[in-house]
Design a protein around this motif. Structure first.
Motif, PDB file in Angstrom:
ATOM      1  N   VAL A  34     -18.365  -7.666  -6.404  1.00  0.00           N
ATOM      2  CA  VAL A  34     -17.540  -7.267  -7.427  1.00  0.00           C
ATOM      3  C   VAL A  34     -18.032  -7.371  -8.695  1.00  0.00           C
ATOM      4  CG1 VAL A  34     -16.479  -9.178  -7.674  1.00  0.00           C
ATOM      5  CG2 VAL A  34     -15.091  -7.286  -8.265  1.00  0.00           C
ATOM      6  N   THR A  35     -17.625  -6.449  -9.623  1.00  0.00           N
ATOM      7  CA  THR A  35     -18.112  -6.308 -11.076  1.00  0.00           C
ATOM      8  C   THR A  35     -17.019  -6.030 -11.868  1.00  0.00           C
ATOM      9  OG1 THR A  35     -20.107  -5.103 -10.266  1.00  0.00           O
ATOM     10  CG2 THR A  35     -19.661  -4.849 -12.759  1.00  0.00           C
ATOM     11  N   VAL A  36     -16.761  -6.927 -12.757  1.00  0.00           N
ATOM     12  CA  VAL A  36     -15.727  -6.907 -13.857  1.00  0.00           C
ATOM     13  C   VAL A  36     -16.451  -6.074 -14.845  1.00  0.00           C
ATOM     14  CG1 VAL A  36     -14.521  -8.167 -15.552  1.00  0.00           C
ATOM     15  CG2 VAL A  36     -14.895  -9.287 -13.436  1.00  0.00           C
ATOM     16  N   THR A  37     -15.587  -4.879 -15.036  1.00  0.00           N
ATOM     17  CA  THR A  37     -16.024  -3.776 -15.908  1.00  0.00           C
ATOM     18  C   THR A  37     -15.280  -3.755 -17.390  1.00  0.00           C
ATOM     19  OG1 THR A  37     -14.305  -2.208 -15.022  1.00  0.00           O
ATOM     20  CG2 THR A  37     -16.791  -2.272 -14.245  1.00  0.00           C
ATOM     21  N   ASP A  38     -13.888  -4.310 -17.341  1.00  0.00           N
ATOM     22  CA  ASP A  38     -13.328  -4.330 -18.656  1.00  0.00           C
ATOM     23  C   ASP A  38     -12.084  -5.324 -18.510  1.00  0.00           C
ATOM     24  OD1 ASP A  38     -12.734  -3.583 -21.318  1.00  0.00           O
ATOM     25  OD2 ASP A  38     -11.756  -1.685 -20.825  1.00  0.00           O
ATOM     26  N   ALA A  39     -11.603  -5.880 -19.777  1.00  0.00           N
ATOM     27  CA  ALA A  39     -10.443  -6.723 -19.895  1.00  0.00           C
ATOM     28  C   ALA A  39      -9.796  -5.981 -20.887  1.00  0.00           C
ATOM     29  CB  ALA A  39     -10.701  -8.132 -19.647  1.00  0.00           C
ATOM     30  N   ARG A  40      -8.342  -5.957 -20.810  1.00  0.00           N
ATOM     31  CA  ARG A  40      -7.453  -5.740 -22.076  1.00  0.00           C
ATOM     32  C   ARG A  40      -6.322  -6.570 -22.104  1.00  0.00           C
ATOM     33  NH1 ARG A  40      -7.743   0.512 -21.333  1.00  0.00           N
ATOM     34  NH2 ARG A  40      -9.779   0.934 -21.796  1.00  0.00           N
ATOM     35  N   VAL A  41      -5.895  -7.186 -23.490  1.00  0.00           N
ATOM     36  CA  VAL A  41      -5.143  -8.063 -23.489  1.00  0.00           C
ATOM     37  C   VAL A  41      -3.873  -7.503 -24.384  1.00  0.00           C
ATOM     38  CG1 VAL A  41      -4.428 -10.308 -24.622  1.00  0.00           C
ATOM     39  CG2 VAL A  41      -6.712  -9.906 -23.423  1.00  0.00           C
ATOM     40  N   THR A  42      -2.678  -7.693 -23.964  1.00  0.00           N
ATOM     41  CA  THR A  42      -1.400  -7.083 -24.959  1.00  0.00           C
ATOM     42  C   THR A  42      -1.840  -7.765 -26.179  1.00  0.00           C
ATOM     43  OG1 THR A  42      -0.243  -8.899 -24.061  1.00  0.00           O
ATOM     44  CG2 THR A  42      -0.141  -6.751 -22.816  1.00  0.00           C
ATOM     45  N   ASN A  43      -1.076  -7.271 -27.367  1.00  0.00           N
ATOM     46  CA  ASN A  43      -0.944  -7.814 -28.600  1.00  0.00           C
ATOM     47  C   ASN A  43      -0.398  -9.066 -28.933  1.00  0.00           C
ATOM     48  OD1 ASN A  43      -2.625  -5.558 -29.555  1.00  0.00           O
ATOM     49  ND2 ASN A  43      -1.129  -4.322 -30.708  1.00  0.00           N
ATOM     50  N   ASP A  44       0.438  -9.395 -27.797  1.00  0.00           N
ATOM     51  CA  ASP A  44       1.153 -10.751 -28.000  1.00  0.00           C
ATOM     52  C   ASP A  44       0.241 -11.755 -27.189  1.00  0.00           C
ATOM     53  OD1 ASP A  44       1.728 -10.009 -25.460  1.00  0.00           O
ATOM     54  OD2 ASP A  44       3.661 -10.407 -25.752  1.00  0.00           O
ATOM     55  N   LEU A  45      -0.743 -11.593 -26.627  1.00  0.00           N
ATOM     56  CA  LEU A  45      -1.919 -12.206 -26.002  1.00  0.00           C
ATOM     57  C   LEU A  45      -1.102 -13.002 -24.869  1.00  0.00           C
ATOM     58  CD1 LEU A  45      -3.430 -14.198 -28.979  1.00  0.00           C
ATOM     59  CD2 LEU A  45      -4.209 -11.909 -28.103  1.00  0.00           C
ATOM     60  N   GLN A  46      -0.066 -12.352 -24.024  1.00  0.00           N
ATOM     61  CA  GLN A  46       0.567 -12.815 -23.060  1.00  0.00           C
ATOM     62  C   GLN A  46       0.161 -12.388 -21.943  1.00  0.00           C
ATOM     63  OE1 GLN A  46       2.831 -15.480 -23.166  1.00  0.00           O
ATOM     64  NE2 GLN A  46       2.044 -15.470 -25.395  1.00  0.00           N
ATOM     65  N   HIS A  47      -0.531 -11.462 -21.892  1.00  0.00           N
ATOM     66  CA  HIS A  47      -0.918 -10.501 -20.144  1.00  0.00           C
ATOM     67  C   HIS A  47      -2.332  -9.839 -20.476  1.00  0.00           C
ATOM     68  CE1 HIS A  47       3.248 -11.009 -19.150  1.00  0.00           C
ATOM     69  NE2 HIS A  47       3.649 -10.397 -20.280  1.00  0.00           N
ATOM     70  N   ALA A  48      -3.179 -10.334 -19.700  1.00  0.00           N
ATOM     71  CA  ALA A  48      -4.416  -9.538 -19.533  1.00  0.00           C
ATOM     72  C   ALA A  48      -4.767  -8.706 -18.235  1.00  0.00           C
ATOM     73  CB  ALA A  48      -5.524 -10.845 -19.554  1.00  0.00           C
ATOM     74  N   THR A  49      -5.217  -7.800 -18.346  1.00  0.00           N
ATOM     75  CA  THR A  49      -5.580  -6.689 -17.343  1.00  0.00           C
ATOM     76  C   THR A  49      -7.065  -6.784 -17.203  1.00  0.00           C
ATOM     77  OG1 THR A  49      -3.615  -5.547 -17.958  1.00  0.00           O
ATOM     78  CG2 THR A  49      -5.337  -4.483 -16.517  1.00  0.00           C
ATOM     79  N   VAL A  50      -7.426  -7.169 -16.098  1.00  0.00           N
ATOM     80  CA  VAL A  50      -8.855  -7.308 -15.827  1.00  0.00           C
ATOM     81  C   VAL A  50      -9.259  -6.042 -14.770  1.00  0.00           C
ATOM     82  CG1 VAL A  50     -10.745  -8.549 -14.902  1.00  0.00           C
ATOM     83  CG2 VAL A  50      -8.874  -9.674 -16.125  1.00  0.00           C
ATOM     84  N   TYR A  51     -10.238  -5.175 -15.141  1.00  0.00           N
ATOM     85  CA  TYR A  51     -10.604  -3.830 -14.392  1.00  0.00           C
ATOM     86  C   TYR A  51     -11.803  -4.342 -13.641  1.00  0.00           C
ATOM     87  CZ  TYR A  51      -7.086  -1.566 -16.930  1.00  0.00           C
ATOM     88  OH  TYR A  51      -6.083  -1.046 -17.938  1.00  0.00           O
ATOM     89  N   TYR A  52     -11.863  -3.945 -12.513  1.00  0.00           N
ATOM     90  CA  TYR A  52     -13.211  -4.289 -11.643  1.00  0.00           C
ATOM     91  C   TYR A  52     -13.375  -3.144 -10.724  1.00  0.00           C
ATOM     92  CZ  TYR A  52      -9.875  -4.946  -7.729  1.00  0.00           C
ATOM     93  OH  TYR A  52      -9.167  -4.748  -6.828  1.00  0.00           O
ATOM     94  N   THR A  53     -14.820  -3.067 -10.167  1.00  0.00           N
ATOM     95  CA  THR A  53     -15.075  -2.263  -9.320  1.00  0.00           C
ATOM     96  C   THR A  53     -15.850  -3.105  -8.143  1.00  0.00           C
ATOM     97  OG1 THR A  53     -17.387  -2.080 -10.293  1.00  0.00           O
ATOM     98  CG2 THR A  53     -15.800  -0.374 -10.997  1.00  0.00           C
ATOM     99  N   VAL A  54     -15.764  -2.432  -6.954  1.00  0.00           N
ATOM    100  CA  VAL A  54     -16.430  -2.976  -5.703  1.00  0.00           C
ATOM    101  C   VAL A  54     -17.503  -2.276  -5.088  1.00  0.00           C
ATOM    102  CG1 VAL A  54     -15.892  -4.134  -3.292  1.00  0.00           C
ATOM    103  CG2 VAL A  54     -14.273  -4.253  -5.195  1.00  0.00           C
ATOM    104  N   TYR A  55     -18.637  -2.576  -5.102  1.00  0.00           N
ATOM    105  CA  TYR A  55     -19.483  -1.958  -4.037  1.00  0.00           C
ATOM    106  C   TYR A  55     -19.450  -2.012  -2.836  1.00  0.00           C
ATOM    107  CZ  TYR A  55     -23.941  -0.154  -2.526  1.00  0.00           C
ATOM    108  OH  TYR A  55     -25.106   0.664  -2.219  1.00  0.00           O
ATOM    109  N   GLY A  56     -19.190  -0.999  -2.075  1.00  0.00           N
ATOM    110  CA  GLY A  56     -18.741  -0.662  -0.549  1.00  0.00           C
ATOM    111  C   GLY A  56     -17.592   0.362  -0.267  1.00  0.00           C
ATOM    112  N   ASP A  57     -17.175   0.288   0.781  1.00  0.00           N
ATOM    113  CA  ASP A  57     -16.117   1.121   1.259  1.00  0.00           C
ATOM    114  C   ASP A  57     -14.830   0.684   0.989  1.00  0.00           C
ATOM    115  OD1 ASP A  57     -16.207  -0.787   3.076  1.00  0.00           O
ATOM    116  OD2 ASP A  57     -16.433   0.284   4.954  1.00  0.00           O
ATOM    117  N   GLU A  58     -13.806   1.548   1.441  1.00  0.00           N
ATOM    118  CA  GLU A  58     -12.475   0.982   1.239  1.00  0.00           C
ATOM    119  C   GLU A  58     -12.090  -0.149   1.951  1.00  0.00           C
ATOM    120  OE1 GLU A  58     -10.173   2.617  -0.707  1.00  0.00           O
ATOM    121  OE2 GLU A  58     -11.847   3.666  -1.157  1.00  0.00           O
ATOM    122  N   ASP A  59     -12.532  -0.399   2.813  1.00  0.00           N
ATOM    123  CA  ASP A  59     -12.098  -1.833   3.723  1.00  0.00           C
ATOM    124  C   ASP A  59     -12.798  -3.070   2.867  1.00  0.00           C
ATOM    125  OD1 ASP A  59     -11.051  -0.563   5.826  1.00  0.00           O
ATOM    126  OD2 ASP A  59     -13.030  -0.531   7.058  1.00  0.00           O
TER     127      ASP A  59
END
Length: 152
Positions: A34-59
């Protein structure tokens, strides 16, 4: 409300902390490459969304998604230790679709390039329907006036 620049700095820090924690702390065998590609935080700093990619197939991607959901508490604790905010943001993991979209765009561009080459080869063999240069020029008009004809 926090400053958007502060939220961006915090998102960058969360991305680094989560990537390091995945490498060092999480020992789940379901966790793939797994590779963490990006992260975004809301302006109130309460929630973070972490984007990732996975090398491999759907399983492998599905297994990694399950592993990240089960390790969410450990990762949030690591984030809380390594950032300097009053409240630790909640983490949400979202698979990053940019590589898939990029490959689709590359395929579309490749197809368009092939079609352009076809059109160019067909156009090279064609001839003009009328004269090769149908536009009037000033020197043609002067020559027509000198002849006295009304057509250049």
């Amino acid at each position: 409300m926090a400053d958007p620049a502060r939220a961006a700095k915090l998102a960058d820090r969360i991305k680094v902390v989560v990537a390091q924690a995945l490498e060092r702390r999480v020992k789940d065998p379901r966790l793939g490459f797994v590779t963490v590609t990006d992260a975004r935080v809301t302006n109130d700093l309460q929630h973070a969304t972490v984007y990732y990619t996975v090398y491999g197939d759907e399983d492998e991607s599905a297994e990694t998604r399950r592993a990240l959901e089960s390790a969410k508490g450990i990762l949030r604790a690591e984030v809380g230790k390594n950032i300097t905010v009053r409240l630790t943001p909640t983490l949400e993991f979202v698979p990053d679709e940019i590589p898939v979209n990029a490959s689709n765009l590359e395929e579309l561009l490749r197809t368009a390039k092939e079609r352009d080459a076809e059109v160019a080869s067909l156009a090279a063999e064609q001839k003009y329907a009328g004269e090769p240069d149908p536009y009037r020029r000033k020197d043609d008009e002067e020559a027509a006036e000198a002849d006295g004809s009304d057509r250049p």
